[in-house]
Design a protein around this motif. Structure first.
Motif, short mmCIF file in Angstrom:
data_model
loop_
_atom_site.label_atom_id
_atom_site.label_comp_id
_atom_site.label_asym_id
_atom_site.label_seq_id
_atom_site.Cartn_x
_atom_site.Cartn_y
_atom_site.Cartn_z
N THR A 1 -46.75 -6.97 -17.52
CA THR A 1 -46.94 -5.60 -17.05
C THR A 1 -48.16 -4.97 -17.73
OG1 THR A 1 -45.88 -3.44 -16.78
CG2 THR A 1 -45.34 -4.65 -18.78
N PRO A 2 -48.95 -4.22 -16.95
CA PRO A 2 -50.12 -3.56 -17.55
C PRO A 2 -49.74 -2.25 -18.24
CG PRO A 2 -50.06 -3.10 -15.21
CD PRO A 2 -48.87 -3.97 -15.50
N SER A 3 -48.67 -2.27 -19.00
CA SER A 3 -48.23 -1.05 -19.68
C SER A 3 -47.58 -1.41 -21.01
CB SER A 3 -47.24 -0.29 -18.81
OG SER A 3 -46.51 0.62 -19.62
N GLY A 4 -48.25 -1.01 -22.09
CA GLY A 4 -47.70 -1.28 -23.41
C GLY A 4 -46.36 -0.62 -23.62
N SER A 5 -46.21 0.60 -23.09
CA SER A 5 -44.98 1.32 -23.39
C SER A 5 -43.80 0.77 -22.58
CB SER A 5 -45.16 2.82 -23.16
OG SER A 5 -45.51 3.08 -21.83
N CYS A 6 -44.05 0.36 -21.32
CA CYS A 6 -42.95 -0.24 -20.56
C CYS A 6 -42.55 -1.57 -21.20
CB CYS A 6 -43.35 -0.46 -19.10
SG CYS A 6 -43.61 1.09 -18.21
N ALA A 7 -43.54 -2.37 -21.59
CA ALA A 7 -43.23 -3.64 -22.22
C ALA A 7 -42.42 -3.40 -23.50
CB ALA A 7 -44.51 -4.40 -22.54
#
Ligand code: SF4
Lengths: 474, 264
Positions: B74-80
């Motif tokens: 995923t291109p999202s640090g916070s979702c990961a």
């Protein structure tokens, strides 16, 4: 008024906010530099964390050991269930000895218990002797920071305060001159005091001794001149043994101010002939917190203030915005335990950036604890109704891809069709200071499907362009 | 290795070009992937809001949708970070969250994935621009991608910096505060709007002072926050997700100028 509105009021003064942020960031940077000079800083933190956790595990037995050792050394130990009992014990000790003038060295605990007003009501004068603490006392303000109580004030404001309360010349803002004035004024009060009250940084079970750190020498002066020393200590301040002190002391000053060691580290054990040492051990909600697995680790706190200094919200909202004795991340964990309804905004005064947990010398998982409080707030229905409703609706939509695509598509189409000023109005408060993002005509899923279809037609990977197909509300 | 792409709900709706950039990048790198159609939200906004029940419900949905993939990117640090670290303990479920083999263990933030799989090996992208890297708090402090400025732990690779640093011609500008929060924080950006904006404006000023032309990040939410503030003030800064920069820099036909303009 809660944290949100007080923080907004603080931020409205852009110049003060900038300056407050930079003053605290400077302290954070000093902490970083001090940590650099310790060969294994992270191992030291782990060691301190282990010491304080062991102490919490063994709390009752350690205090019993402390009481025995302290009594043997000649101190008198008192137990206070809450703030009221604490204040009553201190007042009784002073009254019995006819004391009317007291000097105090910084103690967040007596602040928490409201000791000063309690004693003043009984005609006992209490003078705070740390410079910062004295300044806020003269202004009838609470401290805004647990280590630097007057960090919210500028030199000029201190000068005004001194002019108003100590007859200082108008317009004085030279720090040295101001300090000299305060020193002069305090000296007479030290000499006249009949009792000294101090806080405690560490109570050592093994020896029954107390350790108090300070930078101004006021702890020593305030306990050496009067014959009566009353030390007020929270239940969480106990450590097992003398050998634990070097670990904790090395971390405390470095984390607090970036100093290698505080200017004074005073050790008290018993009382010599003709003098008295009374230790008042205070619970005031701490044992209740100890029984809460999600929050008990907060009792490991050694009150260094590092989490305040690094907190981007604290730096930009000021200590007073929290409306609590202890502000900042640790305050936002501890204070809701006292009164969750009153402090319901505090667990949300945080972006969960995680910086506080990184600086905390005893590795308290502050962000997780703030998150845990949010869960408690939700479970007890203490979040605003509108917020709960909005989130429930959002969750329903997000549980259904078709609903998301429909609502999202309609929303974007509408936002693209309506006049920009109206959309901005509808999107407040997001848009008070922010422009709306340019809204795409189609969602990623729509564009992705279209791209695959094109690729299939051509038998080629398609050139992608998010802006293609304007007018499509997908 | 079966790769599932997770394009978070707000990226899907507000910044589709970031999702497409990941697609372009993966195609260019020859990474096979699927994008499950049923995907929406990992539950992060609800978790940070304190609404665990809703977060867990969306989390379980996420688990089911991505159960058949070896890795979820995923291109999202916070979702990961949410899926990996805070996704709730769903270990009792068959495919459960952080449990063994759960989606928590199989989820990777894009840059992390690219570095772990050495996906860019031998490819030299070009980006002759001055770029300010906005560190995602969650990628940095939750996922331990690199060492936060507070920490004195042994140095670690910071995937986003490693990827950008390898581009030809790029100048990563030196910020005064290299990893301070942008002030987004989910609902914080609305509930604590004044402080949130102050935080964001301070970040923008830091990038401007450092001479950045483009601000990039591995989190779209940070970029939306910063971009909104900057645009309102007429700032010349351009905000682009790291996937966009990489996809453009590596595009075979891309000239450097095209790569950086972004024409947003
Ligand atoms: S929580 Fe940690 S960082 Fe904050 S004051 Fe306590 S010991 Fe210091």
């Amino acid at each position: 008024m809660g944290h949100v509105s007080r923080a907004r009021a603080f931020v409205a003064d852009a110049e003060r906010t900038r300056w407050h942020d930079q003053a605290l960031w400077f302290v954070r940077a000093k902490r970083d530099a001090a940590a650099d000079l310790v060969p294994d800083w992270e191992a030291l933190r782990s060691e301190a964390a282990a010491i304080k956790r062991e102490a919490l595990e063994r709390l009752p037995e350690l205090w019993i050991e402390f009481e025995a050792q302290a009594t043997r050394a000649g101190a008198v130990v008192h137990w206070a269930r809450d703030a009221e009992e604490h204040n009553a014990i201190v007042a009784r000790l002073l009254r019995e000895r006819g004391v009317t003038r007291v000097v105090k060295s910084k103690s967040m605990l007596t602040e928490e218990c409201g000791l000063n007003p309690h004693l003043e009501r009984q005609g006992i004068e209490v003078v705070d002797t740390d410079l910062g603490e004295r300044i806020v006392q003269l202004r009838s303000e609470p401290p805004s920071h647990i280590v630097m109580p007057a960090i919210h004030l500028r030199r000029g404001e201190v000068g005004e305060t001194f002019a108003r309360t100590m007859g200082a010349p108008e317009g004085l803002d030279d720090p040295d001159a101001l300090t000299a004035l305060a020193r002069h004024d305090l000296r007479a009060r030290f000499l006249a005091a009949e009792a000294g009250i101090t806080g405690v940084n560490f109570a050592v079970a093994e020896t029954g001794s107390l350790v108090v750190v300070s930078n101004e020498g006021n702890v020593d002066l305030g306990t050496a001149l009067p014959k009566l020393h009353i030390a007020c200590v929270g239940l969480e301040k106990i450590v097992p043994a003398k050998r634990d002190l070097p670990v904790l002391l090395r971390l405390l000053a470095r984390s607090a101010t970036g100093q290698a060691i505080s200017a004074y580290t005073s050790h008290f054990r018993g009382a010599s002939a003709g003098r008295e040492l009374h230790v008042v051990i205070v619970d005031n909600g701490r044992s209740r917190l100890l029984a809460e697995p999600d929050f008990r680790e907060a009792l490991a706190c050694i009150r260094c203030g590092a989490c305040l200094n690094t907190c981007p919200v604290y730096r930009r909202s000021g200590g007073h915005s929290y409306g609590t004795v202890i502000p900042g991340p640790i305050g936002s964990v501890l204070e809701p335990a006292r009164d969750l309804v009153a402090h319901a905004e505090l667990p949300h005064a945080c972006t969960l950036c995680g910086s506080c947990a990184e600086v905390c010398p005893v590795r308290i998982p502050l962000p997780q604890q703030l998150l845990a409080w949010r869960g408690v707030l939700a479970a007890r229905g203490l979040h605003p109704r509108r917020r709960r409703l909005a989130l429930r609706i959002a969750a329903e939509i997000l549980s259904r891809p078709t609903a998301l695509r429909l609502v999202g598509g309609l929303g974007r189409a509408l936002a693209r069709a309506l006049p920009e000023s109206l959309v901005e109005q509808l999107a407040r408060p997001w848009t008070r200071e922010r422009a709306l993002p340019p809204l795409p005509a189609a969602s990623f899923q729509t564009l992705w499907k279209r791209r695959q279809a094109t690729a299939r037609e051509r038998g080629l990977p398609a050139r992608s362009d998010a802006r293609e197909g304007d007018g499509d509300a997908g | 290795m079966k790769v599932g792409l997770f394009i978070p709900c707000y990226v899907d709706q507000l910044r589709p070009e970031v999702g497409l950039a990941v697609v372009r990048l993966f195609e260019r790198l020859g990474i096979a992937f699927e994008i499950p159609e049923a995907q929406t939200c990992c539950g992060q906004p609800f978790a940070t809001a304190g609404e665990r029940e809703q977060a867990d419900r969306l989390g379980r949905r996420f688990d089911t949708i991505f159960s058949g993939y070896d890795v979820v990117v995923t291109p999202s640090g916070s979702c990961a970070a949410h899926v990996r670290r805070h996704g709730g303990d769903r270990s009792s479920d068959r495919i459960g969250g952080r449990g063994k083999g759960g989606t928590g263990q199989r989820t990777r933030e894009l840059c992390e994935f690219l570095v772990e799989t050495d996906a860019l090996r031998g490819l030299a992208g070009r980006l002759p621009r001055r770029v300010g890297l906005h560190a995602s708090c969650h990628a940095l402090r939750d996922l331990r991608q690199g060492n936060p400025s507070e920490s004195r732990e042994p140095p670690r690779v910071e995937p986003v910096r490693a990827l950008l640093g390898a581009l030809e011609g790029i100048e990563l500008v030196e910020l005064a505060r290299r990893d301070e929060c942008c002030g987004f924080g989910g609902l914080f950006s609305i509930e604590q709007e004044a402080v949130s904006c102050r935080m964001g404006l301070d970040r923008i000023a830091d990038h401007e002072r450092a001479g950045a032309e483009i601000v990039t990040s591995s989190d779209v939410s940070c970029l939306l926050q910063l971009e909104g503030l900057a645009r309102r003030r007429g700032s010349a800064l351009v905000f682009r997700h790291v996937a966009e920069l990489l996809a453009d820099a590596l595009a075979p036909d891309a000239t450097a100028a095209e790569a950086a303009d972004g024409s947003r």
